[in-house]
Design a protein around this motif. Sequence first.
Motif, PDB file in Angstrom:
ATOM      1  N   PHE A 171      61.540  40.753  38.558  1.00 20.97           N
ATOM      2  CA  PHE A 171      60.846  41.983  38.185  1.00 20.97           C
ATOM      3  C   PHE A 171      60.055  42.551  39.359  1.00 20.97           C
ATOM      4  N   GLY A 172      59.639  41.680  40.270  1.00 20.59           N
ATOM      5  CA  GLY A 172      59.056  42.190  41.517  1.00 20.59           C
ATOM      6  C   GLY A 172      60.079  43.018  42.269  1.00 20.59           C
ATOM      7  N   MET A 173      61.332  42.576  42.258  1.00 25.35           N
ATOM      8  CA  MET A 173      62.417  43.314  42.911  1.00 25.35           C
ATOM      9  C   MET A 173      62.636  44.670  42.230  1.00 25.35           C
ATOM     10  N   LEU A 174      62.608  44.684  40.889  1.00 26.57           N
ATOM     11  CA  LEU A 174      62.766  45.951  40.170  1.00 26.57           C
ATOM     12  C   LEU A 174      61.607  46.897  40.463  1.00 26.57           C
ATOM     13  N   LEU A 175      60.389  46.341  40.483  1.00 25.39           N
ATOM     14  CA  LEU A 175      59.222  47.182  40.741  1.00 25.39           C
ATOM     15  C   LEU A 175      59.293  47.797  42.138  1.00 25.39           C
ATOM     16  N   TYR A 176      59.669  47.002  43.124  1.00 21.97           N
ATOM     17  CA  TYR A 176      59.816  47.528  44.493  1.00 21.97           C
ATOM     18  C   TYR A 176      60.904  48.598  44.526  1.00 21.97           C
ATOM     19  N   ASN A 180      60.434  52.649  45.439  1.00 17.05           N
ATOM     20  CA  ASN A 180      60.909  53.064  46.753  1.00 17.05           C
ATOM     21  C   ASN A 180      62.319  53.651  46.770  1.00 17.05           C
ATOM     22  N   HIS A 181      63.138  53.406  45.762  1.00 16.64           N
ATOM     23  CA  HIS A 181      64.538  53.834  45.827  1.00 16.64           C
ATOM     24  C   HIS A 181      65.040  54.442  44.515  1.00 16.64           C
ATOM     25  N   LEU A 182      64.140  54.869  43.664  1.00 14.36           N
ATOM     26  CA  LEU A 182      64.535  55.364  42.338  1.00 14.36           C
ATOM     27  C   LEU A 182      65.288  56.687  42.416  1.00 14.36           C
ATOM     28  N   ASP A 183      66.385  56.788  41.677  1.00 19.75           N
ATOM     29  CA  ASP A 183      67.055  58.054  41.398  1.00 19.75           C
ATOM     30  C   ASP A 183      66.524  58.493  40.033  1.00 19.75           C
ATOM     31  N   LYS A 184      65.550  59.398  40.051  1.00 24.79           N
ATOM     32  CA  LYS A 184      64.835  59.725  38.825  1.00 24.79           C
ATOM     33  C   LYS A 184      65.754  60.293  37.755  1.00 24.79           C
ATOM     34  N   ALA A 185      66.655  61.173  38.153  1.00 22.46           N
ATOM     35  CA  ALA A 185      67.579  61.789  37.183  1.00 22.46           C
ATOM     36  C   ALA A 185      68.474  60.730  36.547  1.00 22.46           C
ATOM     37  N   ASP A 190      70.182  57.235  32.138  1.00 23.76           N
ATOM     38  CA  ASP A 190      70.663  55.898  31.759  1.00 23.76           C
ATOM     39  C   ASP A 190      69.818  54.848  32.466  1.00 23.76           C
ATOM     40  N   PRO A 191      68.661  54.479  31.874  1.00 17.87           N
ATOM     41  CA  PRO A 191      67.753  53.546  32.553  1.00 17.87           C
ATOM     42  C   PRO A 191      68.389  52.181  32.805  1.00 17.87           C
ATOM     43  N   VAL A 192      69.262  51.740  31.925  1.00 23.15           N
ATOM     44  CA  VAL A 192      69.893  50.428  32.085  1.00 23.15           C
ATOM     45  C   VAL A 192      70.715  50.381  33.375  1.00 23.15           C
ATOM     46  N   SER A 193      71.573  51.390  33.568  1.00 21.98           N
ATOM     47  CA  SER A 193      72.430  51.409  34.755  1.00 21.98           C
ATOM     48  C   SER A 193      71.627  51.576  36.034  1.00 21.98           C
ATOM     49  N   GLU A 194      70.587  52.416  35.990  1.00 25.98           N
ATOM     50  CA  GLU A 194      69.795  52.642  37.185  1.00 25.98           C
ATOM     51  C   GLU A 194      68.997  51.398  37.560  1.00 25.98           C
ATOM     52  N   LEU A 195      68.453  50.696  36.584  1.00 26.05           N
ATOM     53  CA  LEU A 195      67.733  49.461  36.885  1.00 26.05           C
ATOM     54  C   LEU A 195      68.681  48.404  37.457  1.00 26.05           C
ATOM     55  N   LYS A 244      56.498  46.764  31.015  1.00 23.42           N
ATOM     56  CA  LYS A 244      56.675  47.055  29.592  1.00 23.42           C
ATOM     57  C   LYS A 244      57.677  48.199  29.383  1.00 23.42           C
ATOM     58  N   GLU A 245      57.706  49.138  30.324  1.00 19.27           N
ATOM     59  CA  GLU A 245      58.665  50.242  30.236  1.00 19.27           C
ATOM     60  C   GLU A 245      60.084  49.753  30.505  1.00 19.27           C
ATOM     61  N   PHE A 246      60.232  48.826  31.443  1.00 19.09           N
ATOM     62  CA  PHE A 246      61.560  48.311  31.783  1.00 19.09           C
ATOM     63  C   PHE A 246      62.149  47.426  30.681  1.00 19.09           C
ATOM     64  N   MET A 247      61.291  46.658  30.015  1.00 16.66           N
ATOM     65  CA  MET A 247      61.774  45.594  29.142  1.00 16.66           C
ATOM     66  C   MET A 247      62.717  46.062  28.026  1.00 16.66           C
ATOM     67  N   PRO A 248      62.429  47.138  27.271  1.00 16.08           N
ATOM     68  CA  PRO A 248      63.362  47.536  26.210  1.00 16.08           C
ATOM     69  C   PRO A 248      64.773  47.822  26.725  1.00 16.08           C
ATOM     70  N   ALA A 249      64.862  48.524  27.872  1.00 16.59           N
ATOM     71  CA  ALA A 249      66.179  48.826  28.441  1.00 16.59           C
ATOM     72  C   ALA A 249      66.867  47.551  28.911  1.00 16.59           C
TER      73      ALA A 249
END
Length: 595
Positions: A171-176, A180-185, A190-195, A244-249
Motif C-alpha cells: 500500500f506504500g507503493m500504491l500511495l506513492y 506521483n503517477h496517477l491518471d486521474k481520468a 475504473d479505479p481497479v485497473s488504474e490501481l 480507506k478509499e483504495f480498499m473497496p476497489a
Amino acid sequence: MNLIEQLRSVFRPILAKRVEDESKLLGYLGMIRPGQNPDLADYQANFAMPLAKTLNKKSPELASEIISELPKDGLIASANLAGPGFINLKLSDAFLAQALSQIRSDDRLGASRASSPRKIVIDYSGPNVAKPLHVGHLRSTIIGEALHRLLEFRGHQVIADNHLGDWGTQFGMLLYGYKNHLDKAAYEKDPVSELARLYKLVRKLGEAKSDEDEGDTANPVVQAYRQETVKLHQGDPENNRLWKEFMPACLEEVHIIYRRLDVHFDHELGESFYNPMLADVVADCLKKGIAQESQGAIVIAENEKSVSLIRKSDGAYTYTTTDLATIKYRVEHFRADCCLYVVDFRQGDHFKKLFTAAKRWGYPNIELTHVSFGSVLGEDKRPIKTRSGEPIELNELLDEAIRQGREKYEASRSEREERGFRVPELSDAEIQEIAEVVGLGAVKYADLSQNRTSDYVFSYEKMLATDGNTATYNQYAYARCRSIFRESEVEELAFQKQNHPVILGEPQERALALQLLRLDEALITAEAEYAPHALTSYLWEVSKALASFYASPNCSVLKASSDELKNSRLVLCDLTARTISLVLNLLAIRTVERM
C-alpha cells in the motif's frame, strides 16, 4: 457405509484373541486395504506376516487359521490365501446390493461424520489486495476451498478466514504511485485497473524482482514508498484516507475472482485488523522471556539457527508478529482446536519457526498445521508467467479456460453429430454455461488431482481432455446418467422414493456398485491427509466403472430384459450421478444436465 470398517469389525474379535494390546490390534486392522488386483480381491488383509512373527508361527498357517474362523455368510463371500500370507477377500453380491439400497434414501450417500468433530480455522488464498490476483494464488485458493467444504461435510465446525494482505509495503507503493503517477481520468473511470497499473509501475520503478521483494533500498523510489508506508502505519490522516478509499476497489477486484471460482469465506481479517495488537504481542513475548533485544531489534530465538524477528530496529513489525497475533485471536476468539495454513512450500521455514514460537508463547494445545503445496509450472517446467515475465493474472487464465472449453465442447458436439449420435438442441446461453462449467472445472480439477505437495505443469489441452482423469470426463459421466433418465422418461426424485431392488448379475454392475460404496473411504482418506486428490482419484474410479457398465452390451438400461432389471440399473445410474455431483461439489466444481 464404510466397507473397510465393516471388514475390520469382522476381523476384530478374531485378532483380539491373538493380540491383547489395543494399539497393536488397531495397527493390524489398519492393514486391511483395497485389493491391488480387483479381479482377485475387493480387499486384502496383510497382517498375517507381521503377526506371525510375534506369535512364532508361519504366516501361511496363521492366515489359514484366521480364514477358517471367518463367518460363513453375510459380508464376505470368499477369503483365499495368497502368496506368503496375504488374505484376498471378496464381498458378497447380496451384501453389496443391500448396502446400495440402504444409501439410496440418504442425502449423504452413506458418508459418515467425524467421530470427534473439531473447530477448525482454515486460512487460505491470502492475497495482497493492492494488486490483482495472479496464477500464484490459484493453488491456495482452490485447495483451501476444497478442504473447507470437505471438513465441513465431515462434520467439523469450519471457520474459513482469508488473511488478506491489506496493510504494509504494497500500500506504500500504491500511495506513492497515486501521488506521483496517477491518471486521474482513468482512476475515475475504473479505479481497479488504474490501481493495478500503478502497482506494477511502482514495482518496476523500484526494481523489485517479485511481490515479496521490496526492491533496491538505495533506489529513491523504494525509499519514497517505504516512507509512505511508515506514514500510513503511524496514522497519517491523508494516507489513511487514501487507504480507506483504495480498499473497496481492491477488495472488489479480489471478490470478482472468488465469485467466479465459487469460493467463500466466513471472515476476511487482514493485516490491518491485527495491526493495533502488535505492540502488545511484542511486549508480552518480552515479559514471558521468549523474546529478547538484538542490535536494536526484538527477536524470538529458539537457537542460533532459528531466529524470528518480531520488531525491526526501526520499530516496524513483521509477518511473524502479525501471525502470532492471529493465532492468539483464533484461539481466544474463535476457540479453535486446529488451525490449517494452506500456503505454498516456500513458507515452510517461516511456519516451522512460527508454530514453535506460538507454543512457547503460551498456545501449546492448538494444532497448527502448514498444508503446503507445490508450484504451477509452464510447459518449460518453470513457474508459469507471461512472455514479459509477469505472473499471469487469474482473470485472464480463467477467461482463456472458458474460451477453450467452449471450443472443445463445440468440436466434440460436431464430431458426435457427424457420427450419428443424438445431440441435444441447446441455446447459445446454454452452450456458454457449459463452457464456463467445463472451463472453470477443468482448471480446478487439474490442480486438485495432483498430489498436493508436487509441482504440476499447467496445460489447457490436458485439463480439457474428454478422456482420462479430468473434470470434463466426470462431468460427462454425470450428464450421461441424467440423460438415461430423460430417455427413460423417469423422474429422478420420484424414482428415488421407490424401493426397487438392486440386482448385480453382471461383473460391470458389481464393479460399479463396489466403487459407489467406497465413497466414505475416500472422504476419510482425504480428510486424514488433507489431500483433495484422494477425492479426484475416487471419482476417476467411479467414472471408469460407469463407462465399462455403459459400454457393456449385457448392461443395457433402456433395453433391459425386464422392468426389474431396468429399474435396478436405473438405481445404479441414479447413485452414480448423485455420487459424482456430491464429490465434485466438495471440490467446488459444478455439473450440467446436458453435454
